[in-house]
Design a protein around this motif. Structure first.
Motif, PDB file in Angstrom:
ATOM      1  N   ALA A 134      46.124   8.353  14.521  1.00 19.78           N
ATOM      2  CA  ALA A 134      46.971   8.400  13.336  1.00 19.78           C
ATOM      3  C   ALA A 134      46.603   9.575  12.555  1.00 19.78           C
ATOM      4  O   ALA A 134      47.806  10.027  11.968  1.00 19.78           O
ATOM      5  N   ALA A 135      45.548  10.107  12.406  1.00 24.96           N
ATOM      6  CA  ALA A 135      45.258  11.303  11.614  1.00 24.96           C
ATOM      7  C   ALA A 135      45.597  12.552  12.562  1.00 24.96           C
ATOM      8  O   ALA A 135      45.453  12.457  13.682  1.00 24.96           O
ATOM      9  N   SER A 136      45.518  13.679  11.795  1.00 24.53           N
ATOM     10  CA  SER A 136      45.768  14.972  12.430  1.00 24.53           C
ATOM     11  C   SER A 136      44.615  15.495  12.379  1.00 24.53           C
ATOM     12  O   SER A 136      43.699  15.719  11.223  1.00 24.53           O
ATOM     13  N   PHE A 137      44.175  16.362  13.376  1.00 22.97           N
ATOM     14  CA  PHE A 137      43.173  17.334  13.449  1.00 22.97           C
ATOM     15  C   PHE A 137      43.521  18.817  13.124  1.00 22.97           C
ATOM     16  O   PHE A 137      44.791  19.316  13.527  1.00 22.97           O
ATOM     17  N   THR A 138      42.714  19.455  12.186  1.00 25.36           N
ATOM     18  CA  THR A 138      43.378  20.833  11.646  1.00 25.36           C
ATOM     19  C   THR A 138      42.640  21.847  12.556  1.00 25.36           C
ATOM     20  O   THR A 138      41.300  21.835  12.358  1.00 25.36           O
ATOM     21  N   PHE A 139      43.128  22.481  13.348  1.00 25.47           N
ATOM     22  CA  PHE A 139      42.690  23.714  14.005  1.00 25.47           C
ATOM     23  C   PHE A 139      42.500  24.931  13.153  1.00 25.47           C
ATOM     24  O   PHE A 139      43.338  25.362  12.847  1.00 25.47           O
ATOM     25  N   LEU A 140      41.353  25.654  13.423  1.00 22.83           N
ATOM     26  CA  LEU A 140      40.995  26.706  12.594  1.00 22.83           C
ATOM     27  C   LEU A 140      41.251  27.785  13.791  1.00 22.83           C
ATOM     28  O   LEU A 140      40.143  27.851  14.193  1.00 22.83           O
ATOM     29  N   PRO A 141      41.977  28.679  13.801  1.00 16.68           N
ATOM     30  CA  PRO A 141      42.238  29.910  14.724  1.00 16.68           C
ATOM     31  C   PRO A 141      41.468  30.906  14.481  1.00 16.68           C
ATOM     32  O   PRO A 141      41.134  31.120  13.429  1.00 16.68           O
ATOM     33  N   ALA A 142      41.106  31.575  15.422  1.00 16.75           N
ATOM     34  CA  ALA A 142      40.206  32.803  15.160  1.00 16.75           C
ATOM     35  C   ALA A 142      41.191  33.811  14.685  1.00 16.75           C
ATOM     36  O   ALA A 142      42.407  33.926  15.143  1.00 16.75           O
ATOM     37  N   PRO A 143      40.699  34.899  13.915  1.00 15.43           N
ATOM     38  CA  PRO A 143      41.584  35.875  13.334  1.00 15.43           C
ATOM     39  C   PRO A 143      42.183  37.052  14.416  1.00 15.43           C
ATOM     40  O   PRO A 143      41.119  36.885  15.358  1.00 15.43           O
ATOM     41  N   VAL A 144      43.276  37.573  14.196  1.00 16.81           N
ATOM     42  CA  VAL A 144      43.704  38.418  15.205  1.00 16.81           C
ATOM     43  C   VAL A 144      44.033  39.765  14.562  1.00 16.81           C
ATOM     44  O   VAL A 144      44.883  39.620  13.505  1.00 16.81           O
ATOM     45  N   ILE A 145      43.573  40.759  14.705  1.00 19.80           N
ATOM     46  CA  ILE A 145      43.949  41.997  13.993  1.00 19.80           C
ATOM     47  C   ILE A 145      44.822  42.827  15.030  1.00 19.80           C
ATOM     48  O   ILE A 145      44.413  43.186  16.091  1.00 19.80           O
ATOM     49  N   THR A 146      46.066  43.118  14.806  1.00 19.40           N
ATOM     50  CA  THR A 146      46.934  43.806  15.660  1.00 19.40           C
ATOM     51  C   THR A 146      46.961  45.298  15.163  1.00 19.40           C
ATOM     52  O   THR A 146      47.303  45.926  16.135  1.00 19.40           O
ATOM     53  N   SER A 147      46.836  45.677  14.028  1.00 15.32           N
ATOM     54  CA  SER A 147      46.911  47.069  13.824  1.00 15.32           C
ATOM     55  C   SER A 147      46.174  47.332  12.195  1.00 15.32           C
ATOM     56  O   SER A 147      45.926  46.372  11.636  1.00 15.32           O
ATOM     57  N   PHE A 148      45.690  48.490  12.067  1.00 15.65           N
ATOM     58  CA  PHE A 148      45.155  49.001  10.843  1.00 15.65           C
ATOM     59  C   PHE A 148      45.709  50.349  10.644  1.00 15.65           C
ATOM     60  O   PHE A 148      45.707  51.053  11.506  1.00 15.65           O
ATOM     61  N   ALA A 149      45.595  50.543   9.421  1.00 15.82           N
ATOM     62  CA  ALA A 149      45.943  51.916   8.953  1.00 15.82           C
ATOM     63  C   ALA A 149      45.433  52.337   7.633  1.00 15.82           C
ATOM     64  O   ALA A 149      45.512  51.480   6.662  1.00 15.82           O
ATOM     65  N   PRO A 150      44.868  53.624   7.209  1.00 16.81           N
ATOM     66  CA  PRO A 150      44.866  54.643   8.306  1.00 16.81           C
ATOM     67  C   PRO A 150      43.867  54.456   9.418  1.00 16.81           C
ATOM     68  O   PRO A 150      43.015  53.581   9.401  1.00 16.81           O
ATOM     69  N   THR A 151      43.963  55.301  10.555  1.00 18.52           N
ATOM     70  CA  THR A 151      43.014  55.201  11.493  1.00 18.52           C
ATOM     71  C   THR A 151      41.688  55.762  11.104  1.00 18.52           C
ATOM     72  O   THR A 151      40.688  55.624  11.903  1.00 18.52           O
ATOM     73  N   GLN A 152      41.616  56.839  10.131  1.00 22.39           N
ATOM     74  CA  GLN A 152      40.444  57.643   9.933  1.00 22.39           C
ATOM     75  C   GLN A 152      40.422  57.642   8.378  1.00 22.39           C
ATOM     76  O   GLN A 152      41.527  57.630   7.734  1.00 22.39           O
ATOM     77  N   GLY A 153      39.297  57.587   7.654  1.00 21.79           N
ATOM     78  CA  GLY A 153      39.493  58.036   6.214  1.00 21.79           C
ATOM     79  C   GLY A 153      38.039  58.229   5.662  1.00 21.79           C
ATOM     80  O   GLY A 153      37.096  58.067   6.442  1.00 21.79           O
ATOM     81  N   THR A 154      37.924  58.441   4.403  1.00 26.58           N
ATOM     82  CA  THR A 154      36.593  58.679   3.624  1.00 26.58           C
ATOM     83  C   THR A 154      36.186  57.271   3.121  1.00 26.58           C
ATOM     84  O   THR A 154      36.847  56.558   2.986  1.00 26.58           O
ATOM     85  N   VAL A 155      34.778  57.430   2.498  1.00 27.15           N
ATOM     86  CA  VAL A 155      34.564  56.149   1.886  1.00 27.15           C
ATOM     87  C   VAL A 155      35.324  55.671   0.800  1.00 27.15           C
ATOM     88  O   VAL A 155      35.638  56.722  -0.202  1.00 27.15           O
ATOM     89  N   GLY A 156      35.490  54.662   0.390  1.00 28.08           N
ATOM     90  CA  GLY A 156      36.146  54.384  -0.730  1.00 28.08           C
ATOM     91  C   GLY A 156      37.846  54.300  -0.508  1.00 28.08           C
ATOM     92  O   GLY A 156      38.836  53.776  -1.386  1.00 28.08           O
ATOM     93  N   GLU A 157      38.200  54.530   0.574  1.00 31.75           N
ATOM     94  CA  GLU A 157      39.585  54.677   0.896  1.00 31.75           C
ATOM     95  C   GLU A 157      40.161  53.358   1.114  1.00 31.75           C
ATOM     96  O   GLU A 157      39.361  52.635   1.776  1.00 31.75           O
ATOM     97  N   VAL A 158      41.362  52.927   0.788  1.00 35.13           N
ATOM     98  CA  VAL A 158      42.034  51.672   1.077  1.00 35.13           C
ATOM     99  C   VAL A 158      42.349  51.613   2.680  1.00 35.13           C
ATOM    100  O   VAL A 158      43.086  52.509   2.947  1.00 35.13           O
ATOM    101  N   LEU A 159      41.918  50.460   3.058  1.00 34.47           N
ATOM    102  CA  LEU A 159      42.439  50.129   4.835  1.00 34.47           C
ATOM    103  C   LEU A 159      43.062  48.984   4.583  1.00 34.47           C
ATOM    104  O   LEU A 159      42.902  47.957   4.056  1.00 34.47           O
ATOM    105  N   THR A 160      44.357  49.147   5.319  1.00 34.82           N
ATOM    106  CA  THR A 160      45.468  47.981   5.411  1.00 34.82           C
ATOM    107  C   THR A 160      45.184  47.283   6.933  1.00 34.82           C
ATOM    108  O   THR A 160      45.359  48.290   7.927  1.00 34.82           O
TER     109      THR A 160
END
Length: 294
Positions: free
Chosen positions: A252-278
């Motif tokens: 009667a109740a639902s189970f909540t599945f917690l899927p593992a995170p998936v990283i498909t891409s990030f940018a930039p591919t290189q940078g300096t300390v403190g730079e924002v990474l998406t």
């Protein structure tokens, strides 16, 4: 010379009738006639050639017991003065044997074929019990009965009774009832989490099929009221499914599945300390909780 009637000259016994006209091994039968020996031991009685014990005797009646191993046929009486044979046959009801159950398990209302010997060909003369609960006999022959598993039958041996006696199956018949799921815990988890299901009418581990959404789970332990399963990779959120030989059920109740995170891409591919990474991907910030990035 003096003329004597034939009856006054003959000394051989005469068997006029017997009652009852049918019975099983050990049944008592009364033979009626003339010129029997008053001594029980002096009368030899045969049921289709098989000697029967003579219990009581008089000149006109013998009380005998149907011997084990007898078969249907005429009855013969032999005394020191001669012998006689009945005009009609005595029907011997042989003790049944119950050798097989096909299938060996089922749900109430399902059909089972009983195999054996010396069943009554008339269904009304065969009585069948599943663990002490009477069952309906639908079809009957001398070697096979088709019966319906009764509604409240427990798992146990099957017993049959005919006019010839009673027999019991060598194996138990397993009766399956629909399972129920009353609760499970935890109510949420990731792949690999062990979840405990509580309910009723569960089967052995290999007879339970548990699913999280469309994906089947591995059953680790099982009893009639408890199952332990491992959440599979790719599980879905929703009710838990369970199928046993007794049928399917959903929680009667639902189970909540917690899927593992998936990283498909990030940018930039290189940078300096403190730079924002998406980072771009799926399953971030589950349950509104912050993700930790390394």
């Amino acid at each position: 010379a003096v003329a004597l009637p034939l009856a006054a000259v003959l000394a051989s016994p005469v068997l006029e009738q017997f009652s009852p006209a049918q019975g099983r091994f050990g049944a008592t039968v009364t033979l009626s006639g003339q010129r029997f020996d008053p001594s029980p031991a002096a009368n030899r009685v045969l049921f289709n050639g098989v000697a029967a014990p003579v219990l009581q005797a008089s000149a006109t009646a013998l009380t005998v017991r149907v011997p084990a191993g007898a078969s249907s046929g005429t009855v013969q009486v032999i005394t020191a003065e001669g012998g006689t044979r009945s005009a009609q046959s005595f029907t011997v009801h042989q003790p049944p044997t119950l050798t097989s159950l096909t299938p060996a398990e089922g749900v109430p209302g399902s059909l089972v074929t009983l195999g054996g010997t010396y069943f009554a060909s008339v269904a009304a003369h065969d009585t069948v019990w599943f663990g002490g609960v009477p069952a309906l006999v639908q079809q009957a022959s001398a070697t096979a009965l088709t019966v319906v598993v009764p509604a409240t039958a427990p798992t146990g041996r099957v017993r049959i009774s005919t006019l010839g006696g009673t027999a019991e199956s060598p194996q138990e018949f397993v009766v399956w009832y629909p399972p129920t799921i009353t609760r499970f815990s935890p109510a949420r988890g990731k792949a690999g989490t062990v979840v405990t299901l509580e309910g009723s009418n569960f089967g052995p581990a290999t007879r339970n099929e548990v699913s999280f959404g469309p994906v089947a789970a591995t059953v680790l332990q099982a009893s009639a009221t408890t199952l332990q399963v491992r959440v599979p990779a790719g599980a879905g959120t929703g009710p838990l499914g369970l199928r046993t030989p007794g049928g399917p059920v959903q929680s009667a109740a639902s189970f909540t599945f917690l899927p593992a995170p998936v990283i498909t891409s990030f940018a930039p591919t290189q940078g300096t300390v403190g730079e924002v990474l998406t980072l771009t991907g799926e399953n971030f910030l589950l349950d509104g909780l912050a993700d930790t990035i390394y």
